[in-house]
Design an enzyme around this catalytic site. Structure first.
Site, PDB file in Angstrom:
ATOM      1  N   LYS A  22      78.567  28.153  83.458  1.00 23.85           N
ATOM      2  CA  LYS A  22      79.945  26.613  84.566  1.00 23.85           C
ATOM      3  C   LYS A  22      80.515  27.597  85.134  1.00 23.85           C
ATOM      4  O   LYS A  22      80.909  26.537  86.700  1.00 23.85           O
ATOM      5  CB  LYS A  22      80.133  26.856  83.211  1.00 23.85           C
ATOM      6  CG  LYS A  22      81.985  26.471  83.159  1.00 23.85           C
ATOM      7  CD  LYS A  22      82.561  26.565  81.733  1.00 23.85           C
ATOM      8  CE  LYS A  22      81.590  25.645  80.512  1.00 23.85           C
ATOM      9  NZ  LYS A  22      82.830  26.658  78.825  1.00 23.85           N
ATOM     10  N   ARG A  92      87.587  30.989  79.541  1.00 24.39           N
ATOM     11  CA  ARG A  92      86.485  30.159  78.900  1.00 24.39           C
ATOM     12  C   ARG A  92      85.447  30.786  79.511  1.00 24.39           C
ATOM     13  O   ARG A  92      85.350  31.838  80.247  1.00 24.39           O
ATOM     14  CB  ARG A  92      86.407  28.694  79.001  1.00 24.39           C
ATOM     15  CG  ARG A  92      87.132  27.429  78.985  1.00 24.39           C
ATOM     16  CD  ARG A  92      87.696  26.557  79.479  1.00 24.39           C
ATOM     17  NE  ARG A  92      87.124  25.841  81.423  1.00 24.39           N
ATOM     18  CZ  ARG A  92      86.521  25.156  81.334  1.00 24.39           C
ATOM     19  NH1 ARG A  92      85.856  24.216  81.253  1.00 24.39           N
ATOM     20  NH2 ARG A  92      86.693  24.699  82.966  1.00 24.39           N
ATOM     21  N   GLY A 101      80.027  25.177  73.078  1.00 23.49           N
ATOM     22  CA  GLY A 101      81.136  25.700  71.606  1.00 23.49           C
ATOM     23  C   GLY A 101      80.421  26.682  70.861  1.00 23.49           C
ATOM     24  O   GLY A 101      81.212  26.457  69.584  1.00 23.49           O
ATOM     25  N   MET A 103      81.020  30.135  72.116  1.00 25.75           N
ATOM     26  CA  MET A 103      82.117  31.130  72.369  1.00 25.75           C
ATOM     27  C   MET A 103      83.318  30.531  72.418  1.00 25.75           C
ATOM     28  O   MET A 103      83.384  29.218  71.860  1.00 25.75           O
ATOM     29  CB  MET A 103      81.093  31.712  73.767  1.00 25.75           C
ATOM     30  CG  MET A 103      79.611  32.500  73.527  1.00 25.75           C
ATOM     31  SD  MET A 103      79.116  33.321  74.551  1.00 25.75           S
ATOM     32  CE  MET A 103      78.748  32.003  76.203  1.00 25.75           C
ATOM     33  N   ARG A 330      77.933  20.486  83.975  1.00 25.54           N
ATOM     34  CA  ARG A 330      76.313  20.881  83.375  1.00 25.54           C
ATOM     35  C   ARG A 330      75.512  19.932  83.679  1.00 25.54           C
ATOM     36  O   ARG A 330      75.677  18.577  83.110  1.00 25.54           O
ATOM     37  CB  ARG A 330      76.809  21.640  82.850  1.00 25.54           C
ATOM     38  CG  ARG A 330      77.213  20.705  81.349  1.00 25.54           C
ATOM     39  CD  ARG A 330      77.390  21.519  80.066  1.00 25.54           C
ATOM     40  NE  ARG A 330      77.698  20.874  78.581  1.00 25.54           N
ATOM     41  CZ  ARG A 330      78.762  21.520  78.239  1.00 25.54           C
ATOM     42  NH1 ARG A 330      78.871  22.521  78.096  1.00 25.54           N
ATOM     43  NH2 ARG A 330      78.862  20.390  77.356  1.00 25.54           N
ATOM     44  N   HIS A 446      81.176  17.947  68.901  1.00 22.14           N
ATOM     45  CA  HIS A 446      80.656  18.697  69.079  1.00 22.14           C
ATOM     46  C   HIS A 446      79.338  17.895  67.997  1.00 22.14           C
ATOM     47  O   HIS A 446      77.833  18.482  68.251  1.00 22.14           O
ATOM     48  CB  HIS A 446      81.099  19.750  67.981  1.00 22.14           C
ATOM     49  CG  HIS A 446      80.267  20.794  67.176  1.00 22.14           C
ATOM     50  ND1 HIS A 446      79.362  20.695  66.107  1.00 22.14           N
ATOM     51  CD2 HIS A 446      80.042  22.173  68.582  1.00 22.14           C
ATOM     52  CE1 HIS A 446      79.170  22.196  66.454  1.00 22.14           C
ATOM     53  NE2 HIS A 446      79.363  23.263  67.550  1.00 22.14           N
ATOM     54  N   SER A 755      35.307  31.186  69.938  1.00 21.86           N
ATOM     55  CA  SER A 755      37.104  30.678  69.515  1.00 21.86           C
ATOM     56  C   SER A 755      38.065  31.932  68.898  1.00 21.86           C
ATOM     57  O   SER A 755      37.625  31.906  68.204  1.00 21.86           O
ATOM     58  CB  SER A 755      36.835  29.775  68.775  1.00 21.86           C
ATOM     59  OG  SER A 755      37.683  29.014  68.170  1.00 21.86           O
ATOM     60  N   GLY A 757      40.202  32.921  66.410  1.00 19.50           N
ATOM     61  CA  GLY A 757      40.834  32.870  65.256  1.00 19.50           C
ATOM     62  C   GLY A 757      42.193  33.747  64.910  1.00 19.50           C
ATOM     63  O   GLY A 757      42.378  34.658  64.468  1.00 19.50           O
ATOM     64  N   ASP A 760      44.492  34.566  61.473  1.00 20.38           N
ATOM     65  CA  ASP A 760      43.921  36.312  61.087  1.00 20.38           C
ATOM     66  C   ASP A 760      43.493  37.380  61.871  1.00 20.38           C
ATOM     67  O   ASP A 760      43.879  38.429  61.287  1.00 20.38           O
ATOM     68  CB  ASP A 760      42.796  36.027  60.347  1.00 20.38           C
ATOM     69  CG  ASP A 760      41.763  35.453  59.138  1.00 20.38           C
ATOM     70  OD1 ASP A 760      42.891  34.681  58.402  1.00 20.38           O
ATOM     71  OD2 ASP A 760      40.942  35.059  58.552  1.00 20.38           O
ATOM     72  N   CYS A 822      41.536  28.639  68.230  1.00 17.75           N
ATOM     73  CA  CYS A 822      41.640  27.599  66.817  1.00 17.75           C
ATOM     74  C   CYS A 822      43.078  28.139  66.419  1.00 17.75           C
ATOM     75  O   CYS A 822      42.660  27.045  65.496  1.00 17.75           O
ATOM     76  CB  CYS A 822      40.210  27.435  66.430  1.00 17.75           C
ATOM     77  SG  CYS A 822      39.441  28.766  65.840  1.00 17.75           S
ATOM     78  N   TYR A 842      40.400  26.132  76.712  1.00 12.43           N
ATOM     79  CA  TYR A 842      40.442  25.313  75.478  1.00 12.43           C
ATOM     80  C   TYR A 842      41.450  25.668  74.770  1.00 12.43           C
ATOM     81  O   TYR A 842      41.486  27.007  74.338  1.00 12.43           O
ATOM     82  CB  TYR A 842      39.719  24.539  75.095  1.00 12.43           C
ATOM     83  CG  TYR A 842      38.795  24.716  73.800  1.00 12.43           C
ATOM     84  CD1 TYR A 842      39.338  24.534  73.232  1.00 12.43           C
ATOM     85  CD2 TYR A 842      37.226  25.385  74.382  1.00 12.43           C
ATOM     86  CE1 TYR A 842      38.354  24.980  72.025  1.00 12.43           C
ATOM     87  CE2 TYR A 842      37.077  25.685  73.457  1.00 12.43           C
ATOM     88  CZ  TYR A 842      36.722  25.699  72.341  1.00 12.43           C
ATOM     89  OH  TYR A 842      36.629  26.528  70.749  1.00 12.43           O
TER      90      TYR A 842
END
Length: 862
Positions: A22, A92, A101, A103, A330, A446, A755, A757, A760, A822, A842
Site C-alpha cells: 500500500k 493504516r 482487512g 490488520m 493495488r 469484505h 517413479s 511414490g 510413502d 506419482c 514428468y
C-alpha cells in the site's frame, strides 16, 4: 542505520518489501501526480524491530514521525493538535503482500473535545465534526484498546431505534454530540494527539500478530517474517455532506474480468462504510449520471493506473466537497474466471506478454473451471436473491458462527456461513465454509472481496433475508424460516439462494482458460500424466490434457463385487493348483481392464503398478461378510476367522506388501505381467499404439528387483511366444523407501525408469502415519514446527534431499533413465517447482489436478 520513516515523495513501487504494498503504491501514485493526500510510511523493518523489542517502538522513531507530520502540515496548510485549523490523519497497515482487512486502521486521529469544536467552527458543519469524532472514538477503542465494536454499535443502534431512524443520515448534529459522550463513557482516548498517534502506531504494528492476520497468512502461504508498514496520511472526508462521499472502483469487473470500470459509491460516507457493508451503496453507473465530470476524472485516473501497472487495479477514492482524491491502489482481487480473462485480454491488448499472463495465474484456483455449476434443467426452490459476489455452486448446512463453521468443516460436514455482514474476524469460518451468504454489503464488501480471493462461492447484499443470530435462523421476504442445520444451495453466478441440495453439472469449457493452458503447454518442460485406473478417470484425464498415465493402481480393479470374491478365494487358496485356478480368473479381468485403458490412451505411455497393498486389505472384516465368504468357500467360519486373523499385521504399511508379495507369491506377478502385455499385444494388432511401463512397488534393494525382474522377463517371453507377436515395454521401480534412495546407484542399472511414490516416501522419512497425522499436525503447523502439511507440499529439506540423492546417484550409472513422480505431490504447485528444478521428466496427479499441474509446470520453467 536506514531511516524508518519515508515520505510519499521518497519511495516507489520497487520499495514494496520495505514500505509495504500500500505504501509503495501511494509513493508511485504521488510520483504520477495523482491527487493523493500526502503522508508518510513507517517501514516494515521498524515493525520487525518493534516485535524484537517486545512491542516497544524503536528509539527515535517518534521523533522521525513528528518531523514527517510537519511535512504534511506544510503541504496541507493545517496543524496537527491545533484546534483552529486541525490536521487529522489516518493510521493504516500495509504489508508487502496485500492482506485486505486483516490488520488494523484508525481514521480521524488527532481529535479531542477542543479540536472537535474547532473543526465544527472551521467547517461550519458541527454534524460532520461530531460524526467524525464518534468514528475516531469507536476505532480507537476497538483497535488501540481491543474493546471491539459491539458496545459502540449497540449504543448507536439503540439510539436510532428510540428515535425511529432507519440510517445514520437522519442523525442531527446535537444527536451525534450525544453519541460522542456515550462513546467516551465506554473509553476516553488520550487527549494529546501525539500520544494518540504513538498508541495507534503500536496498535497497527501489533495487528501483524492478531489471530485473523496469522490465519490469513497461513491460508495464503504468506511468510510471518515480513512485518507490516504503517501508513500515516492526511485525512480527507467523504462525510461532509451531499457533495462528498467515498467509493471503491475496479478497472475491470472482478467477477467476470470484463473490461469496464466497476465499483460502488456512497454519498456522505467514509471509506469504511463502503467496505463494511453498513449501507448498500450505489453502483458507479448511477454516480456517472449524477456527476459526469467527477466520473470522467475517476475514469481517466483508473485508466492511467491500469496502463502504468499493467494489471487490473482496485482503487479507493474519496470526494470531499466536490474534489476527488485517491487513497490507494493495488492489484485487485478477482475470481478465477476473471483472472484468466484479464490475463488473456491484456495479452491481446498488448499490455503484457504470454509469459507474464501465465505467471499471474494462481494454479490452485483453476479448480473453478473443473467443478460443478447448477444444472439449468434442475428444479429449484429459490427463496432469496442477492448480489453474485463470487461464482460457483455449493450446497451445505446453514451455520451462523464462524467458529461453528470451522468445527463442523473439520468434522467433514459441508456448511454455508450465513452472516449479516462478515468482518475480518470471520476469516477462519469463511475459509472452512463451502460458501458465504450475507444480508448486507455490496460487491466490494469484505465478504465479497474475501470470497473472491479465496475462490469461494459468495452472495452478498441479500436484502431478501433477515438474519437472527439469537434464534439461529434467517427469515426470507416471503416469510420462509431457514434454521441452523438446514441444507441450502448457493449459486454465486446468479445470486440465487435455494432450499435443499440442487442438481449440479460439471463446469463447461472456457475459451480463455483453454488459451492459458495452451500457452502453459508451450512454455513448460515437465510432462504431465495422470493417476487413474478406471476407464472413466482415464478418459477424463485425457480430456484434461494428460500426456499418459503415470500411476495405474492395479489393486483398485479388484474391489468390484464379482472380482473381490475371486481375489479372496485366491488369497485363501489351500494349494498352488487352487491358487492358479483363481489367478486365471483374475487374469481375464486384468487383461480386459488394461485393454480398455490402452485403447483410451492410444499413443501415450501407461505406467502400471503391480499389486501393492497387504493381502488382508482384500479380506472381509464385518461378521456378515465373513459368514458369506465362509459359505461360498465351503469352509467353517471359525477356521476362516483364524486365517483372516493370521494375515493381519501389527504395522501393515511396513509389512507384507509391494514387492514382497512378488517374492513370496510370484504367481500373482506372473499373472499381472501376462495380462498387461497380452492386452498390449492385442491392441497393437488392432492398430492401437501402446507403450506399457510396468513398475514394482516398495523396493528397497537391488537384489529384490533382480529376483522379480527375472520372473517378469520370463512372463513377457511366454506372452510373446504364445501370441506370436511382441511389443516394446519397460520395467521400472517405484522409489518410496529411503534405503532405495540412498542406494539408488545399485538399483539404476537394472531398470528403465524410476517413479517416486512421494506419499510413502514422506511417511517413511518422517515416521508419520499419513492416516493418523491429523491428530498432531495442527499443533505442528501452529507452533511452526512444520511450514506445510508434508503430505500436501513436499518437504524439500528431508524428503527432497533423498530424491536429489537418488537422481544424482542414478544418473552417474544410467544416463538414459527416466524419472517421474506419482505421489499426490505431483499436483501441488510448490512441489512441481521442486520437481522441475531437480530435473524430473514428468509428474503424475489425479485427473482434476492436471490443468493445475500444466500451469504450475509452465510457471516453474518461466
Amino acid at each position: 542505520m536506514q531511516k524508518s520513516v519515508w515520505l510519499f515523495s521518497e519511495g516507489s513501487a520497487k520499495d514494496n518489501t520495505l514500505l509495504g504494498n500500500k505504501g509503495a503504491n501511494l509513493c508511485e501514485m504521488t510520483a504520477l501526480n495523482l491527487p493523493v493526500p500526502f503522508g508518510f510510511i513507517i517501514t516494515t523493518e521498524a515493525c520487525l524491530e518493534y516485535n524484537r523489542l517486545g512491542e516497544k517502538l524503536p528509539e527515535g522513531l517518534m521523533d522521525e514521525v513528528m518531523q514527517a507530520i510537519t511535512e504534511i502540515e506544510t503541504r496541507f496548510g493545517k496543524k496537527f493538535a491545533n484546534a483552529k485549523d486541525p490536521l487529522l490523519v489516518s493510521v493504516r497497515s500495509g504489508a508487502a503482500v496485500s492482506m485486505p482487512g486483516m490488520m488494523d486502521t484508525i481514521l480521524n486521529l488527532g481529535l479531542n473535545d477542543e479540536i472537535c469544536e474547532g473543526l465544527a467552527q472551521k467547517t461550519g458543519n458541527p454534524g460532520f465534526a461530531y460524526d467524525t469524532y464518534r468514528r475516531f472514538l469507536q476505532m480507537y477503542g476497538d483497535v488501540a484498546q481491543g474493546l471491539g465494536n459491539e458496545k459502540y454499535e449497540s449504543v448507536l443502534a439503540d439510539y436510532k431505534r428510540a428515535k425511529k431512524y432507519n440510517n445514520d443520515l437522519e442523525m442531527k448534529a446535537e444527536e451525534w454530540s450525544e453519541i460522542v459522550e456515550s462513546y467516551k463513557n465506554i473509553f476516553q482516548p488520550p487527549l494529546a494527539p501525539r500520544v494518540q498517534l504513538e498508541q495507534a502506531i503500536k496498535a497497527v504494528f501489533s495487528s501483524w500478530q492478531n489471530p485473523r492476520a496469522v490465519r490469513y497468512r497461513h491460508f495464503n502461504d504468506i511468510p510471518d517474517n515480513l512485518g507490516t508498514a504503517v501508513i500515516v496520511q492526511a485525512m480527507v472526508f467523504g462525510n461532509k455532506g451531499e457533495t462528498s462521499g467515498s467509493g471503491v472502483a475496479f478497472t475491470r469487473d472482478p467477477a467476470t474480468g470484463e473490461k469496464k470500470l466497476y465499483g460502488e459509491y456512497l454519498v456522505n460516507a467514509e471509506g469504511e462504510d463502503v467496505v463494511a457493508g453498513i449501507r448498500t451503496p450505489q453502483n458507479l453507473h448511477e454516480f456517472k449520471t449524477q456527476n459526469p465530470q467527477l466520473f470522467e476524472q475517476l475514469f481517466q485516473m483508473q485508466e492511467k493506473l491500469e496502463q502504468h501497472y499493467r494489471d487490473m487495479q482496485d482503487l479507493e477514492f474519496t470526494i470531499e466537497e466536490g474534489k476527488l482524491f485517491l487513497l490507494q491502489t493495488r492489484s485487485g482481487k478477482r475470481t478465477a474466471k476473471a483472472s484468466v480473462k484479464i490475463a488473456v485480454d491484456m495479452v491481446k491488448e498488448g499490455l503484457i506478454k504470454e509469459r507474464a499472463a501465465i505467471k499471474r495465474i494462481e494454479p490452485e484456483r483453476m479448480n473453478f473451471f473443473l467443478h460443478p455449476m447448477i444444472d439449468p434443467k434442475a428444479e429449484k426452490n429459490v427463496i432469496a436473491k442477492g448480489l453474485p459476489a463470487s461464482p460457483g455452486a455449493v450446497t451445505g448446512q446453514v451455520v451462523f458462527s464462524s467458529d461453528e463453521a470451522e468445527t463442523m468443516a473439520a468434522a467433514g460436514q459441508k456448511v454455508i456461513l450465513v452472516r449479516k455482514a462478515t468482518t475480518p474476524e470471520d476469516i477462519h469460518g469463511m475459509k472452512a465454509a463451502e460458501g458465504i451468504l450475507t444480508s448486507l454489503g455490496g460487491m466490494t464488501s469484505h465478504a465479497a472481496v474475501v470470497a473472491r480471493g479465496m475462490g469461494k462461492c459468495g452472495i452478498t447484499g441479500c436484502a431478501d433475508i433477515s438474519v437472527d443470530y439469537k434464534k439461529q435462523e434467517f427469515l426470507t421476504s416471503s416469510q420462509i424460516v431457514v434454521s441452523k442445520g438446514e441444507l441450502i444451495t448457493l449459486d454465486g453466478s446468479s445470486g440465487e439462494v435455494m432450499l435443499g441440495d440442487i442438481e449440479k453439472i460439471q463446469a463447461q469449457s472456457d475459451e480463455d482458460f483453454q488459451t492459458i493452458l495452451s500457452w502453459a503447454d508451450k512454455y513448460r518442460r515437465l510432462s504431465v500424466r495422470a493417476n487413474a485406473e478406471t476407464p472413466e478417470d482415464v478418459r477424463k484425464a485425457r480430456e484434461l490434457g494428460a500426456e499418459g498415465i503415470g500411476l495405474c493402481r492395479t489393486e483398485h480393479m479388484f474391489f468390484e463385487e464379482e472380482r473381490i470374491k475371486v481375489i479372496r478365494s485366491m488369497i485363501l487358496a489351500k494349494t498352488e493348483k487352487e491358487r492358479e485356478y483363481f489367478l486365471d480368473s483374475l487374469f481375464k479381468f486384468q487383461k480386459s481392464d488394461m485393454r480398455k485403458i490402452f485403447e483410451i490412451m492410444d499413443g501415450l505411455p501407461v505406467t502400471i503398478r503391480l499389486i501393492d497393498p497387504p493381502l488382508h486389505e482384500f479380506l472381509p472384516q464385518e461378521d456378515a461378510d465373513i459368514q458369506a465368504l465362509a459359505k461360498s468357500l465351503h469352509q467353517k467360519e471359525p477356521a476362516l476367522r483364524k486365517e483372516i486373523a493370521n494375515l493381519r499385521e501389527a504395522n501393515p504399511m511396513l509389512g507384507f506388501r509391494g514387492c514382497r508379495l512378488s517374492i513370496v507369491y510370484p504367481g500373482i506377478t506372473q499373472m499381472q505381467v501376462k495380462a498387461i502385455l497380452s492386452a498390449a499385444v492385442e491392441c497393437k494388432q488392432d492398430g492401437i499404439k501402446v507403450f506399457p511401463e510396468i513398475m514394482i512397488p516398495l523396493v528397497s534393494t537391488a537384489q529384490e528387483l533382480k529376483v522379480i525382474l527375472s520372473t517378469m522377463e520370463e512372463s513377457a517371453k511366454e506372452v510373446f511366444r504364445l501370441m506370436k507377436n511382441s511389443i516394446d515395454y519397460q520395467f521400472g521401480t517405484m522409489m518410496e523407501v529411503p534405503r532405495a534412495c540412498v542406494q539408488a546407484r545399485t538399483i539404476a542399472p537394472v531398470v528403465r525408469f524410476m517413479s517416486f511414490g512421494t506419499n510413502d516416501l514422506t511417511q517413511m522419512t518422517f515416521g508419520f502415519s499419513r492416516d493418523d497425522i491429523g491428530t498432531f499436525l495442527p499443533a505442528y503447523l501452529e507452533q511452526k514446527i512444520l511450514a506445510h502439511d508434508p503430505f500436501v507440499t513436499l518437504d524439500q529439506q528431508g524428503v527432497g534431499h533423498l530424491i536429489r540423492t537418488a537422481l544424482k546417484q542414478s544418473r552417474s550409472v544410467n544416463k538414459k533413465l527416466q524419472f517421474g513422480i506419482c505421489g499426490e505431490h505431483g499436483g501441488d504447485p510448490n512441489s512441481i517447482a521442486f520437481f522441475h528444478k531437480t530435473g524430473f521428466d514428468y509428474v503424475s496427479c489425479s485427473p482434476y489436478r492436471i490443468p493445475i499441474a500444466r500451469i504450475a509446470a509452465a510457471q516453474a520453467n518461466l
